[in-house]
Motif scaffolding. Structure first.
Motif, PDB file in Angstrom:
ATOM      1  N   ASP A   1       0.773  -1.224   0.000  1.00 51.44           N
ATOM      2  CA  ASP A   1       0.000   0.000   0.000  1.00 51.44           C
ATOM      3  C   ASP A   1       0.812   1.287   0.000  1.00 51.44           C
ATOM      4  O   ASP A   1       0.279   2.340   0.249  1.00 51.44           O
ATOM      5  N   MET A   2       2.096   1.222  -0.266  1.00 48.45           N
ATOM      6  CA  MET A   2       2.909   2.434  -0.309  1.00 48.45           C
ATOM      7  C   MET A   2       2.911   2.969  -1.735  1.00 48.45           C
ATOM      8  O   MET A   2       3.320   2.277  -2.667  1.00 48.45           O
ATOM      9  N   GLN A   3       2.427   4.213  -1.903  1.00 44.08           N
ATOM     10  CA  GLN A   3       2.304   4.791  -3.235  1.00 44.08           C
ATOM     11  C   GLN A   3       3.256   5.952  -3.411  1.00 44.08           C
ATOM     12  O   GLN A   3       3.364   6.825  -2.544  1.00 44.08           O
ATOM     13  N   CYS A   4       3.924   5.970  -4.551  1.00 44.72           N
ATOM     14  CA  CYS A   4       4.774   7.092  -4.951  1.00 44.72           C
ATOM     15  C   CYS A   4       4.253   7.587  -6.291  1.00 44.72           C
ATOM     16  O   CYS A   4       4.171   6.816  -7.244  1.00 44.72           O
ATOM     17  N   GLN A   5       3.901   8.859  -6.336  1.00 48.41           N
ATOM     18  CA  GLN A   5       3.450   9.470  -7.592  1.00 48.41           C
ATOM     19  C   GLN A   5       4.465  10.521  -7.996  1.00 48.41           C
ATOM     20  O   GLN A   5       4.796  11.405  -7.211  1.00 48.41           O
ATOM     21  N   VAL A   6       4.977  10.416  -9.217  1.00 46.86           N
ATOM     22  CA  VAL A   6       5.954  11.355  -9.738  1.00 46.86           C
ATOM     23  C   VAL A   6       5.323  12.077 -10.926  1.00 46.86           C
ATOM     24  O   VAL A   6       4.872  11.436 -11.871  1.00 46.86           O
ATOM     25  N   SER A   7       5.282  13.415 -10.856  1.00 50.89           N
ATOM     26  CA  SER A   7       4.757  14.251 -11.938  1.00 50.89           C
ATOM     27  C   SER A   7       5.895  15.115 -12.459  1.00 50.89           C
ATOM     28  O   SER A   7       6.539  15.822 -11.686  1.00 50.89           O
ATOM     29  N   VAL A   8       6.142  15.050 -13.758  1.00 48.57           N
ATOM     30  CA  VAL A   8       7.239  15.801 -14.367  1.00 48.57           C
ATOM     31  C   VAL A   8       6.651  16.772 -15.384  1.00 48.57           C
ATOM     32  O   VAL A   8       5.892  16.367 -16.265  1.00 48.57           O
ATOM     33  N   SER A   9       7.013  18.053 -15.260  1.00 52.05           N
ATOM     34  CA  SER A   9       6.544  19.087 -16.178  1.00 52.05           C
ATOM     35  C   SER A   9       7.714  19.601 -17.001  1.00 52.05           C
ATOM     36  O   SER A   9       8.773  19.912 -16.459  1.00 52.05           O
ATOM     37  N   MET A  10       7.475  19.677 -18.317  1.00 50.42           N
ATOM     38  CA  MET A  10       8.471  20.227 -19.233  1.00 50.42           C
ATOM     39  C   MET A  10       7.786  21.282 -20.094  1.00 50.42           C
ATOM     40  O   MET A  10       6.633  21.096 -20.489  1.00 50.42           O
ATOM     41  N   PRO A  11       8.462  22.381 -20.392  1.00 53.03           N
ATOM     42  CA  PRO A  11       7.850  23.431 -21.206  1.00 53.03           C
ATOM     43  C   PRO A  11       7.463  22.906 -22.589  1.00 53.03           C
ATOM     44  O   PRO A  11       8.239  22.232 -23.251  1.00 53.03           O
ATOM     45  N   GLY A  12       6.235  23.204 -22.989  1.00 54.28           N
ATOM     46  CA  GLY A  12       5.772  22.847 -24.322  1.00 54.28           C
ATOM     47  C   GLY A  12       5.440  21.383 -24.526  1.00 54.28           C
ATOM     48  O   GLY A  12       5.206  20.962 -25.651  1.00 54.28           O
ATOM     49  N   MET A  13       5.425  20.603 -23.461  1.00 54.05           N
ATOM     50  CA  MET A  13       5.125  19.180 -23.586  1.00 54.05           C
ATOM     51  C   MET A  13       4.101  18.777 -22.533  1.00 54.05           C
ATOM     52  O   MET A  13       3.993  19.423 -21.501  1.00 54.05           O
ATOM     53  N   PRO A  14       3.384  17.685 -22.794  1.00 52.04           N
ATOM     54  CA  PRO A  14       2.423  17.227 -21.789  1.00 52.04           C
ATOM     55  C   PRO A  14       3.144  16.723 -20.537  1.00 52.04           C
ATOM     56  O   PRO A  14       4.264  16.230 -20.613  1.00 52.04           O
ATOM     57  N   ALA A  15       2.484  16.860 -19.405  1.00 53.28           N
ATOM     58  CA  ALA A  15       3.059  16.388 -18.141  1.00 53.28           C
ATOM     59  C   ALA A  15       3.088  14.861 -18.124  1.00 53.28           C
ATOM     60  O   ALA A  15       2.234  14.202 -18.699  1.00 53.28           O
ATOM     61  N   VAL A  16       4.089  14.316 -17.477  1.00 52.73           N
ATOM     62  CA  VAL A  16       4.217  12.872 -17.290  1.00 52.73           C
ATOM     63  C   VAL A  16       3.882  12.579 -15.833  1.00 52.73           C
ATOM     64  O   VAL A  16       4.492  13.161 -14.931  1.00 52.73           O
ATOM     65  N   VAL A  17       2.900  11.708 -15.613  1.00 50.26           N
ATOM     66  CA  VAL A  17       2.489  11.347 -14.254  1.00 50.26           C
ATOM     67  C   VAL A  17       2.556   9.832 -14.127  1.00 50.26           C
ATOM     68  O   VAL A  17       1.929   9.107 -14.895  1.00 50.26           O
ATOM     69  N   ILE A  18       3.342   9.363 -13.159  1.00 45.95           N
ATOM     70  CA  ILE A  18       3.520   7.927 -12.926  1.00 45.95           C
ATOM     71  C   ILE A  18       3.168   7.632 -11.476  1.00 45.95           C
ATOM     72  O   ILE A  18       3.638   8.319 -10.568  1.00 45.95           O
ATOM     73  N   ARG A  19       2.349   6.606 -11.276  1.00 45.83           N
ATOM     74  CA  ARG A  19       2.009   6.140  -9.918  1.00 45.83           C
ATOM     75  C   ARG A  19       2.488   4.705  -9.776  1.00 45.83           C
ATOM     76  O   ARG A  19       2.257   3.876 -10.643  1.00 45.83           O
ATOM     77  N   GLU A  20       3.116   4.442  -8.644  1.00 46.49           N
ATOM     78  CA  GLU A  20       3.616   3.093  -8.372  1.00 46.49           C
ATOM     79  C   GLU A  20       3.243   2.722  -6.944  1.00 46.49           C
ATOM     80  O   GLU A  20       3.431   3.513  -6.024  1.00 46.49           O
ATOM     81  N   VAL A  21       2.703   1.514  -6.772  1.00 45.10           N
ATOM     82  CA  VAL A  21       2.333   1.008  -5.450  1.00 45.10           C
ATOM     83  C   VAL A  21       3.157  -0.244  -5.174  1.00 45.10           C
ATOM     84  O   VAL A  21       3.169  -1.172  -5.984  1.00 45.10           O
TER      85      VAL A  21
END
Length: 114
Positions: free
Chosen positions: A53-73
Motif C-alpha cells: 500500500d505504499m504509493q509514490c506518484q511522480v509528476s514531471v513538467s516540461m515546457p511545451g510538452m504534456p506532463a508525465v504522471v507515474i504512480r507506483e504502489v
C-alpha cells in the motif's frame, strides 16, 4: 529543475527524503535542462493495516510538452520510489527525444502546380 515533495499523513524521514532526492538527481540528470518541475507525492494508502500500500506518484513538467504522471504502489516506500522514478525518467526521455509537432508544422506547404 524544481522538486516538490508532499507526504500527507506519511512520515517523510530525513533518510527517505535524501534517498528520494538522490534517485531523482541520478535519473533526471541527463534531462535536467529540459525539466521545469518534478512533484513527488508519497502516501500510505491503507494506513496501519499494512499490505502492499505504499504509493509514490511522480509528476514531471516540461515546457511545451504534456506532463508525465507515474504512480507506483509497492510493499515498501523505497521500492515504490525506485520503480516510479525509473518509469518516469524513461517516459520523459522518450517524450523529449521525439520530434516536436511544432517543428513538423513549421515546414513550408507547397501548392501543386496546374
Amino acid at each position: 529543475m524544481q522538486v516538490h515533495m508532499v507526504a500527507p499523513q506519511f512520515s517523510l524521514t530525513p533518510s527517505l527524503r535524501e534517498y528520494l532526492e538522490r534517485r531523482l538527481r541520478h535519473a533526471f540528470a541527463p534531462l535536467g535542462g529540459k525539466i521545469a518541475e518534478i512533484a513527488v507525492r508519497l502516501r500510505d494508502l491503507n494506513g496501519p493495516r499494512g499490505g502492499r500500500d505504499m504509493q509514490c506518484q511522480v509528476s514531471v513538467s516540461m515546457p511545451g510538452m504534456p506532463a508525465v504522471v507515474i504512480r507506483e504502489v509497492q510493499e515498501n516506500m523505497y521500492n515504490a520510489i525506485d520503480r516510479a522514478v525509473k518509469r518516469a525518467a524513461y517516459r520523459v526521455s522518450r517524450l523529449a527525444s521525439r520530434p516536436r509537432l511544432a517543428r513538423r508544422q513549421s515546414l513550408p506547404v507547397t501548392e501543386p502546380e496546374d
